[in-house]
Design a protein around this motif. Structure first.
Motif, PDB file in Angstrom:
ATOM      1  N   MET A   1       3.280  37.279 -22.987  1.00  0.00           N
ATOM      2  CA  MET A   1       2.216  37.188 -21.964  1.00  0.00           C
ATOM      3  C   MET A   1       2.761  36.053 -21.175  1.00  0.00           C
ATOM      4  N   THR A   2       2.428  36.218 -19.805  1.00  0.00           N
ATOM      5  CA  THR A   2       3.112  35.237 -18.953  1.00  0.00           C
ATOM      6  C   THR A   2       1.741  34.355 -18.403  1.00  0.00           C
ATOM      7  N   ALA A   3       2.136  33.091 -18.095  1.00  0.00           N
ATOM      8  CA  ALA A   3       1.199  32.192 -17.734  1.00  0.00           C
ATOM      9  C   ALA A   3       0.354  32.773 -16.598  1.00  0.00           C
ATOM     10  N   ALA A   4      -1.075  32.402 -16.542  1.00  0.00           N
ATOM     11  CA  ALA A   4      -1.925  32.519 -15.384  1.00  0.00           C
ATOM     12  C   ALA A   4      -1.516  31.493 -14.350  1.00  0.00           C
ATOM     13  N   THR A   5      -1.440  31.564 -13.007  1.00  0.00           N
ATOM     14  CA  THR A   5      -1.029  30.983 -11.992  1.00  0.00           C
ATOM     15  C   THR A   5      -2.027  30.305 -11.152  1.00  0.00           C
ATOM     16  N   LEU A   6      -1.909  28.988 -10.869  1.00  0.00           N
ATOM     17  CA  LEU A   6      -2.524  28.269  -9.789  1.00  0.00           C
ATOM     18  C   LEU A   6      -1.930  28.191  -8.700  1.00  0.00           C
ATOM     19  N   LEU A   7      -2.271  28.791  -7.684  1.00  0.00           N
ATOM     20  CA  LEU A   7      -1.516  28.735  -6.378  1.00  0.00           C
ATOM     21  C   LEU A   7      -2.136  27.881  -5.522  1.00  0.00           C
ATOM     22  N   HIS A   8      -1.329  26.911  -5.344  1.00  0.00           N
ATOM     23  CA  HIS A   8      -2.069  25.431  -4.435  1.00  0.00           C
ATOM     24  C   HIS A   8      -1.232  25.452  -3.275  1.00  0.00           C
ATOM     25  N   LEU A   9      -2.194  25.453  -2.189  1.00  0.00           N
ATOM     26  CA  LEU A   9      -2.001  25.494  -0.753  1.00  0.00           C
ATOM     27  C   LEU A   9      -2.246  23.830  -0.299  1.00  0.00           C
ATOM     28  N   ASP A  10      -1.343  23.094   0.164  1.00  0.00           N
ATOM     29  CA  ASP A  10      -1.740  21.960   1.067  1.00  0.00           C
ATOM     30  C   ASP A  10      -1.239  22.448   2.742  1.00  0.00           C
ATOM     31  N   SER A  11      -2.364  22.070   3.709  1.00  0.00           N
ATOM     32  CA  SER A  11      -2.046  22.087   4.883  1.00  0.00           C
ATOM     33  C   SER A  11      -2.324  21.099   5.779  1.00  0.00           C
ATOM     34  N   SER A  12      -2.361  19.863   5.381  1.00  0.00           N
ATOM     35  CA  SER A  12      -2.398  18.708   6.199  1.00  0.00           C
ATOM     36  C   SER A  12      -1.111  18.330   6.733  1.00  0.00           C
ATOM     37  N   ILE A  13      -1.202  17.853   8.121  1.00  0.00           N
ATOM     38  CA  ILE A  13       0.202  17.559   8.781  1.00  0.00           C
ATOM     39  C   ILE A  13       0.491  16.172   8.369  1.00  0.00           C
ATOM     40  N   SER A  14      -0.338  15.629   7.565  1.00  0.00           N
ATOM     41  CA  SER A  14       0.230  14.128   7.252  1.00  0.00           C
ATOM     42  C   SER A  14       0.712  14.104   5.707  1.00  0.00           C
ATOM     43  N   PRO A  15       2.076  13.753   5.892  1.00  0.00           N
ATOM     44  CA  PRO A  15       2.650  13.619   4.559  1.00  0.00           C
ATOM     45  C   PRO A  15       2.234  12.616   3.324  1.00  0.00           C
TER      46      PRO A  15
ATOM     47  N   LYS B   1      -4.099  28.499   8.955  1.00  0.00           N
ATOM     48  CA  LYS B   1      -4.296  29.797   9.913  1.00  0.00           C
ATOM     49  C   LYS B   1      -3.070  30.799   9.798  1.00  0.00           C
ATOM     50  N   ALA B   2      -1.871  30.244   9.912  1.00  0.00           N
ATOM     51  CA  ALA B   2      -0.750  31.051   9.932  1.00  0.00           C
ATOM     52  C   ALA B   2      -0.486  31.953   8.529  1.00  0.00           C
ATOM     53  N   TRP B   3      -0.832  30.905   7.237  1.00  0.00           N
ATOM     54  CA  TRP B   3      -0.739  31.784   6.163  1.00  0.00           C
ATOM     55  C   TRP B   3      -1.826  32.608   5.989  1.00  0.00           C
ATOM     56  N   ILE B   4      -3.040  32.465   6.536  1.00  0.00           N
ATOM     57  CA  ILE B   4      -4.180  33.460   6.334  1.00  0.00           C
ATOM     58  C   ILE B   4      -3.933  34.587   7.295  1.00  0.00           C
ATOM     59  N   ASP B   5      -3.098  34.559   8.379  1.00  0.00           N
ATOM     60  CA  ASP B   5      -2.703  35.694   9.346  1.00  0.00           C
ATOM     61  C   ASP B   5      -1.466  36.479   8.529  1.00  0.00           C
ATOM     62  N   ARG B   6      -1.011  35.727   7.862  1.00  0.00           N
ATOM     63  CA  ARG B   6       0.406  36.513   7.007  1.00  0.00           C
ATOM     64  C   ARG B   6      -0.150  37.430   6.036  1.00  0.00           C
ATOM     65  N   VAL B   7      -1.143  36.643   4.985  1.00  0.00           N
ATOM     66  CA  VAL B   7      -1.511  37.499   4.041  1.00  0.00           C
ATOM     67  C   VAL B   7      -2.551  38.512   4.231  1.00  0.00           C
ATOM     68  N   THR B   8      -2.949  38.521   5.460  1.00  0.00           N
ATOM     69  CA  THR B   8      -4.153  39.566   5.917  1.00  0.00           C
ATOM     70  C   THR B   8      -3.607  40.672   6.486  1.00  0.00           C
ATOM     71  N   PHE B   9      -3.301  41.830   5.612  1.00  0.00           N
ATOM     72  CA  PHE B   9      -2.565  42.944   6.186  1.00  0.00           C
ATOM     73  C   PHE B   9      -3.676  44.162   5.703  1.00  0.00           C
ATOM     74  N   PRO B  10      -3.683  45.213   6.782  1.00  0.00           N
ATOM     75  CA  PRO B  10      -4.801  46.252   6.511  1.00  0.00           C
ATOM     76  C   PRO B  10      -4.583  46.695   4.955  1.00  0.00           C
ATOM     77  N   GLY B  11      -5.711  46.497   4.059  1.00  0.00           N
ATOM     78  CA  GLY B  11      -5.604  47.420   3.022  1.00  0.00           C
ATOM     79  C   GLY B  11      -5.135  46.625   1.694  1.00  0.00           C
ATOM     80  N   VAL B  12      -4.354  45.521   1.910  1.00  0.00           N
ATOM     81  CA  VAL B  12      -3.432  45.157   0.827  1.00  0.00           C
ATOM     82  C   VAL B  12      -4.067  44.303  -0.289  1.00  0.00           C
ATOM     83  N   HIS B  13      -5.398  44.169   0.017  1.00  0.00           N
ATOM     84  CA  HIS B  13      -6.116  43.427  -1.243  1.00  0.00           C
ATOM     85  C   HIS B  13      -7.207  44.354  -1.723  1.00  0.00           C
TER      86      HIS B  13
END
Length: 237
Positions: free
Chosen positions: A1-15, A121-133
């Motif tokens: 079995m493969t481990a479940a994944t936590l996909l972690h996105l940070d978008s703050s411009i402050s490092p 917003k750029a990530w949202i636009d990239r992953v939002t393609f007709p029908g893929v979800h």
């Protein structure tokens, strides 16, 4: 079995010094500590490593696909015409597959100019393609069982009843977006931390006790979610 994944996105411009980054790290660390080898952590920094904005070829391919209905990802690849469409789809498909494979999505979303960051917003636009979800056979949402934890951080106060509540185009937008791509309402968890600039903006200094209260409540909510959101999806390897 493969481990479940936590996909972690940070978008703050402050490092450094970012409240949203600190809060998402808190959840990720607690979740991994609790579940150990049962989970895999995939971190994406959408500010340090930005997703390219979509272009005209992305739109052209999307319109062509939309006219044909919900398609498997390989069929979309075959519909790409010319190098620009191939390149656009090549940038999008890995991000779409990464999202679809995630058991839990953790989103750090600071408010900029009343809404989400450019990187998010750029990530949202990239992953939002007709029908893929949605499933090509049944039309059912593929992400219905995916849990989403949104950490919404705001320098001022935008909660219900505050003078600027009507200016919040961050949380309502994200709620509407995740609903659109098929996240079940009970699987969307929004945690807010407000007045995070109270200590360094003179006009907000008097609100520092409320800021501390909001931050403590956000930390407690994330700790509880890390303890209660158990990994659910594994696949045979």
């Amino acid at each position: 079995m493969t481990a479940a994944t936590l996909l972690h996105l940070d978008s703050s411009i402050s490092p450094s010094g970012s409240v949203s980054r600190a809060l998402t790290a808190r959840f990720a660390d607690a979740w991994r500590a609790r579940h150990g080898a049962a989970v895999r952590h995939r971190h994406r920094d959408l500010a340090a490593d930005p997703v390219p904005p979509v272009g005209a070829a992305f739109d052209a391919l999307g319109r062509r696909v939309e006219r044909k209905g919900i398609l498997p990802l390989d069929d979309i690849s075959r519909l790409a015409e010319g190098p620009d469409e191939v390149r656009e789809w090549g940038r999008s498909r890995p991000l779409i597959e990464e999202l679809r494979a995630a058991d839990t999505l953790l989103v750090g979303s600071p408010m900029y100019n009343y809404t989400v960051s450019t990187g998010l917003k750029a990530w949202i636009d990239r992953v939002t393609f007709p029908g893929v979800h949605h499933d090509p056979e049944t039309g059912e949402p593929l992400l219905r069982e995916t849990r989403v934890v949104v950490v919404a951080v705001r320098g001022g106060g935008y909660g219900p009843g505050t003078p600027r509540a009507h200016c919040d185009f961050q949380v309502p937008y994200l709620r509407a977006y995740f609903d659109r791509i098929g996240i079940a309402p009970e699987n969307l968890h929004v945690v807010t931390a407000e007045l995070t600039r109270a200590a360094d903006i003179p006009a907000l200094n008097a609100l520092r006790p409320l800021a501390a209260e909001s931050l403590a409540a956000a930390e407690a909510a994330l700790d509880e979610l890390a303890a209660t959101l158990r990994p659910r999806r594994t696949t045979a390897g």
